[in-house]
Design a protein around this motif. Structure first.
Motif, mmCIF file in Angstrom:
data_model
loop_
_atom_site.group_PDB
_atom_site.id
_atom_site.type_symbol
_atom_site.label_atom_id
_atom_site.label_comp_id
_atom_site.label_asym_id
_atom_site.label_seq_id
_atom_site.Cartn_x
_atom_site.Cartn_y
_atom_site.Cartn_z
ATOM 1 N N ASP A 151 100.521 59.648 42.406
ATOM 2 C CA ASP A 151 100.034 59.874 41.037
ATOM 3 C C ASP A 151 100.830 59.059 40.025
ATOM 4 O O ASP A 151 100.271 58.527 39.056
ATOM 5 C CB ASP A 151 100.119 61.362 40.687
ATOM 6 N N LEU A 152 102.145 58.989 40.258
ATOM 7 C CA LEU A 152 102.979 58.227 39.338
ATOM 8 C C LEU A 152 102.599 56.741 39.358
ATOM 9 O O LEU A 152 102.503 56.094 38.305
ATOM 10 C CB LEU A 152 104.449 58.400 39.714
ATOM 11 N N ALA A 153 102.364 56.211 40.570
ATOM 12 C CA ALA A 153 101.940 54.817 40.671
ATOM 13 C C ALA A 153 100.597 54.612 39.973
ATOM 14 O O ALA A 153 100.378 53.597 39.298
ATOM 15 C CB ALA A 153 101.842 54.405 42.144
ATOM 16 N N HIS A 154 99.708 55.608 40.125
ATOM 17 C CA HIS A 154 98.399 55.500 39.474
ATOM 18 C C HIS A 154 98.520 55.546 37.957
ATOM 19 O O HIS A 154 97.838 54.809 37.237
ATOM 20 C CB HIS A 154 97.489 56.638 39.965
ATOM 21 N N GLU A 155 99.405 56.412 37.468
ATOM 22 C CA GLU A 155 99.595 56.521 36.024
ATOM 23 C C GLU A 155 100.189 55.240 35.435
ATOM 24 O O GLU A 155 99.838 54.832 34.326
ATOM 25 C CB GLU A 155 100.525 57.697 35.701
ATOM 26 N N MET A 156 101.078 54.614 36.189
ATOM 27 C CA MET A 156 101.738 53.414 35.679
ATOM 28 C C MET A 156 100.847 52.175 35.788
ATOM 29 O O MET A 156 101.054 51.196 35.075
ATOM 30 C CB MET A 156 103.039 53.185 36.444
ATOM 31 N N ARG A 157 99.863 52.242 36.686
ATOM 32 C CA ARG A 157 99.058 51.055 36.949
ATOM 33 C C ARG A 157 98.305 50.584 35.702
ATOM 34 O O ARG A 157 98.255 49.376 35.408
ATOM 35 C CB ARG A 157 98.075 51.342 38.082
ATOM 36 N N THR A 158 97.713 51.527 34.953
ATOM 37 C CA THR A 158 96.901 51.133 33.791
ATOM 38 C C THR A 158 97.725 50.454 32.701
ATOM 39 O O THR A 158 97.387 49.338 32.279
ATOM 40 C CB THR A 158 96.159 52.358 33.228
ATOM 41 N N PRO A 159 98.817 51.074 32.206
ATOM 42 C CA PRO A 159 99.584 50.378 31.161
ATOM 43 C C PRO A 159 100.218 49.085 31.650
ATOM 44 O O PRO A 159 100.294 48.107 30.903
ATOM 45 C CB PRO A 159 100.647 51.406 30.747
ATOM 46 N N VAL A 160 100.678 49.059 32.911
ATOM 47 C CA VAL A 160 101.281 47.840 33.433
ATOM 48 C C VAL A 160 100.238 46.727 33.521
ATOM 49 O O VAL A 160 100.499 45.569 33.159
ATOM 50 C CB VAL A 160 101.930 48.098 34.805
ATOM 51 N N ALA A 161 99.025 47.069 34.005
ATOM 52 C CA ALA A 161 97.960 46.067 34.085
ATOM 53 C C ALA A 161 97.564 45.570 32.692
ATOM 54 O O ALA A 161 97.303 44.376 32.496
ATOM 55 C CB ALA A 161 96.750 46.662 34.803
ATOM 56 N N THR A 162 97.534 46.503 31.723
ATOM 57 C CA THR A 162 97.204 46.094 30.352
ATOM 58 C C THR A 162 98.246 45.147 29.793
ATOM 59 O O THR A 162 97.922 44.103 29.200
ATOM 60 C CB THR A 162 97.093 47.339 29.453
#
Length: 371
Positions: A151-162
Motif C-alpha cells: 500500500d505504501l508503494a502504491h501511495e507513493m507511486r502517484t506523487p512520484v510519477a507526477t
C-alpha cells in the motif's frame, strides 16, 4: 543421544533418573545391611535359643538370604526403572521435538505451522497453545507488513510519477516552470512528506513509543479550537458546521496532549468534510456519562456500508479506492486517529446506517478524575 556434541534432553533425563535409582538402591542396601542383622539377632535371643552354633548358623543364613533377595529385588527394580525411564524420556523428547521442528519452520517463514496437544500434562499443553498463538500473531503481523509495504508503494507511486513527469517535461522544455507548475510540484512533495510523517506517527503509537505531553484540559476547549480551525474550509465548501455541547459536558476535564487531540479532531472533521456534499451538515456533539466523555463528529454525507465499518481505521483501507483518491485522502488519517486516542486510554468507533445516510465517528476518553 547427543545433539551437536551436547547431550540431548532425553539423555540428560535418563541419566538423571538412573543416578536417582542407583542412589536409592545403594541407600536401601546400606539401611537393610545395617538394621536387618541386628533386628534378627534380637528376635533370636527372644526365642530362647542358647546354642551359639545355632545362633551363628541362623544369622549367617539370614544374612545370605537377605543379600541374595535384596540384590535380586534391587536389580529388578533398576531394570524396570530404566525401561520405564527410557519410554518416558523418549516420549518427552518426541513431544519437544515437534515444538523444535515447528519453531524451525516459523524461523523459515512458515507461520501456518501448529503444534498439537502432546498429552504430557498441563505445562506441555500450555506450551503448545502459547506457541500456536505466537505463530498466528506472527502470521498476522507478516500479512500486515506485506500489505503495508504494498500500500505504501502504491501511495507513493502517484506523487512520484507526477514529480517525475513534470520534471522531465520541464527539462525537455515541454512544460513551463511557471508558478502554477512549481506550486503543483510543491503540493506533491508535501503529500509525500505528510505520508511519511503519518506512517512514522502511527507506527510509533502502535509500538507504544508515542511521546505525550498530557495535561488537564476542558473538552470544550479542544472542540472549540478544532472547529475554529476547520470553519474556513467548511465555509468554502458551503457545508454547515455546528457544535452541540452542553455546558457541563464541555466543562469536563480530560488528561490529554492538546496537540495530539487537536490532530484527532482535525482528522475527523477533515474526513467528514471530504465525504459530505455541498450544502450538507456536520455537527460535533459532546456528552459526559459514567466517568467518560464522548465527542462525536456526525455528518449527513455519503455514509459507510456495513461491510466496510470494521476496517475504516486500518492503514490505507479504502472502501472505494478510485473515489477516495479523488477526494484526496491518504488512507491513513483514521489509523493515526485511533492510535492517538488509544494512547490516551480511550477508543474511537465508527457507525453508519448505510450508504448515503451519513456517518458518525465517536471518540471516548476517560474523564480526568476517572483516569
Amino acid at each position: 543421544m547427543t545433539v551437536g556434541g551436547r547431550w540431548s534432553l532425553a539423555a540428560r533425563l535418563l541419566a538423571a533418573i538412573v543416578v536417582v535409582v542407583l542412589a536409592g538402591s545403594a541407600t536401601a542396601w546400606a539401611v537393610a545391611s545395617a538394621i536387618g542383622p541386628a533386628v534378627f539377632h534380637v528376635h533370636i535371643e527372644r526365642s530362647g535359643t542358647s546354642d551359639p552354633a545355632v545362633v551363628r548358623h541362623s544369622e549367617e543364613a539370614f544374612a545370605t538370604a537377605s543379600a541374595y533377595s535384596l540384590a535380586l529385588a534391587l536389580a529388578a527394580a533398576l531394570t524396570t526403572s530404566v525401561v520405564v525411564s527410557v519410554f518416558l524420556t523418549r516420549r518427552i523428547a518426541h513431544s519437544l521435538d515437534r515444538v523444535r521442528q515447528a519453531a524451525a519452520q516459523v524461523a523459515d517463514g512458515d507461520y501456518t505451522v501448529r503444534v498439537p496437544d502432546v498429552g504430557m500434562g498441563a505445562e506441555f499443553d500450555d506450551l503448545a497453545r502459547s506457541f500456536n498463538t505466537m505463530a498466528a500473531d506472527l502470521g498476522r503481523i507478516e500479512q500486515t507488513r506485506t500489505r503495508l509495504l504494498g500500500d505504501l508503494a502504491h501511495e507513493m507511486r502517484t506523487p512520484v510519477a507526477t514529480l517525475d513527469g513534470y520534471l522531465e517535461g520541464i527539462q525537455d522544455g515541454v512544460v513551463p516552470a511557471d508558478e502554477e507548475t512549481l506550486g503543483m510540484l510543491r503540493d506533491q512533495v508535501s503529500r509525500l512528506a505528510r505520508l511519511a510523517q503519518d506512517i512514522s506517527l502511527v507506527t510509533t503509537a502502535e509500538e507504544g513509543r508515542l511521546t505525550m505531553d498530557r495535561r488537564p484540559v476542558r473538552v470544550g476547549t479542544l472542540v472549540d479550537a478544532a472547529v475554529a480551525q476547520a470553519a474556513a474550509r467548511y465555509a468554502a465548501r458551503t457545508i454547515s458546521l455546528g457544535v452541540a455541547a452542553p455546558q457541563d459536558a464541555g466543562a469536563t476535564v480530560v488528561s490529554a496532549d492538546v496537540d495530539r487531540m487537536g490532530q484527532v479532531l482535525t482528522n475527523l472533521l477533515d474526513n467528514a468534510l471530504r465525504y459530505t456534499p455541498r450544502g450538507g451538515h456536520v455537527v460535533v456533539r459532546v456528552a459526559e456519562e459514567g466517568g467518560a466523555v464522548r465527542i462525536q463528529v456526525a455528518d449527513d454525507g455519503e455514509g459507510i456500508a456495513a461491510e466496510h465499518l470494521p476496517h475504516v481505521f486500518e492503514r490505507f483501507y479504502r472502501a472505494d479506492t478510485a473515489r477516495d483518491r479523488a477526494h484526496g485522502g491518504s488512507g491513513i488519517g483514521l489509523a493515526v486517529t485511533r492510535s492517538i486516542v488509544r494512547a490516551h486510554g480511550g477508543e474511537v468507533t465508527a457507525a453508519s446506517p448505510g450508504k448515503g445516510q451519513g456517518a458518525t465517528f465517536t471518540v471516548e476518553l476517560p474523564a480526568a478524575d476517572a483516569a
